[in-house]
Design a protein around this motif. Structure first.
Motif, PDB file in Angstrom:
ATOM      1  N   CYS A 179       0.844  -1.206   0.000  1.00  0.00           N
ATOM      2  CA  CYS A 179       0.000   0.000   0.000  1.00  0.00           C
ATOM      3  C   CYS A 179       0.874   1.247   0.000  1.00  0.00           C
ATOM      4  O   CYS A 179       0.544   2.254  -0.632  1.00  0.00           O
ATOM      5  CB  CYS A 179      -0.939   0.002   1.200  1.00  0.00           C
ATOM      6  SG  CYS A 179      -2.374  -1.091   1.030  1.00  0.00           S
ATOM      7  N   HIS A 236      -0.561  -8.530   1.180  1.00  0.00           N
ATOM      8  CA  HIS A 236      -1.312  -7.726   0.205  1.00  0.00           C
ATOM      9  C   HIS A 236      -1.265  -8.559  -1.078  1.00  0.00           C
ATOM     10  O   HIS A 236      -0.171  -8.856  -1.579  1.00  0.00           O
ATOM     11  CB  HIS A 236      -0.654  -6.347   0.021  1.00  0.00           C
ATOM     12  CG  HIS A 236      -1.341  -5.433  -0.946  1.00  0.00           C
ATOM     13  ND1 HIS A 236      -1.665  -4.117  -0.626  1.00  0.00           N
ATOM     14  CD2 HIS A 236      -1.758  -5.612  -2.220  1.00  0.00           C
ATOM     15  CE1 HIS A 236      -2.255  -3.535  -1.670  1.00  0.00           C
ATOM     16  NE2 HIS A 236      -2.313  -4.432  -2.658  1.00  0.00           N
ATOM     17  N   HIS A 248      -6.374  -2.583  -1.132  1.00  0.00           N
ATOM     18  CA  HIS A 248      -5.797  -3.625  -0.295  1.00  0.00           C
ATOM     19  C   HIS A 248      -6.746  -4.804  -0.105  1.00  0.00           C
ATOM     20  O   HIS A 248      -7.886  -4.638   0.324  1.00  0.00           O
ATOM     21  CB  HIS A 248      -5.434  -3.078   1.093  1.00  0.00           C
ATOM     22  CG  HIS A 248      -4.797  -4.105   1.977  1.00  0.00           C
ATOM     23  ND1 HIS A 248      -3.432  -4.278   2.073  1.00  0.00           N
ATOM     24  CD2 HIS A 248      -5.346  -5.045   2.782  1.00  0.00           C
ATOM     25  CE1 HIS A 248      -3.171  -5.266   2.910  1.00  0.00           C
ATOM     26  NE2 HIS A 248      -4.320  -5.756   3.355  1.00  0.00           N
TER      27      HIS A 248
END
Ligand code: 5GP
Ligand code: ZN
Length: 134
Positions: free
Chosen positions: A7, A97, A46
């Motif tokens: 992220c 992720h 995400h």
């Protein structure tokens, strides 16, 4: 996600060598230096893995995987790709992720990207009955 490293790459807080940016996805170089051309493709949004990724996000992710793979074979001298993914810690996922690894391949490159597995313990029919989706 505040502390997610991917992220942070999406937000530009951590540098990433971006191979392709789309509205919903990002493809960038993996820093592992384990093989030339190792690329990661992620959704900007995400999610942890295939297990919690919604259908639309998954569609965008796979389209970017296809675009990058075609770029590698059409313009970068590669003949094929391996796509790798670990979903869940038990599967070896180290960054939570969702990401697909692209490993570009050339004929005769000698890479062994397919794990050597220990052999099945149960009869095929038995396992099939346990996991078949009814
Ligand atoms: P996994 O083990 O979750 O399937 O793969 C995680 C991958 O992320 C590894 O191949 C690792 O090299 C890569 N990685 C971890 N941290 C970073 C980072 O900060 N930047 C980039 N570009 N790749 C990373
Ligand atoms: Zn994240």
């Amino acid at each position: 996600m505040e502390n997610c490293i991917f992220c942070k790459i999406v937000r530009g807080e951590v540098p990433g060598m971006k191979v392709l940016e789309t509205e919903r996805t990002l493809a960038f170089m993996d820093i592992a230096r384990d093989v030339d051309g190792h690329i990661l493709v992620i959704p900007r949004k995400h999610c942890k893995s295939i297990l919690d990724c919604d259908e639309v996000t998954l569609g965008h992710l796979m389209e970017t995987v296809r675009l990058v793979s075609r770029h590698l074979t059409d313009h970068c001298g590669y003949d094929g790709v391996n796509l790798l993914n670990a979903s869940g810690e038990s599967a070896g996922q180290s960054v939570p992720h969702f990401h697909i690894h692209i490993i570009p391949r050339k004929s005769g490159d000698g890479l062994d990207t397919w794990p050597s597995l220990p052999g099945a313990q149960h009869p095929l029919e038995e396992t099939f009955r346990r996991i078949a989706m009814k």
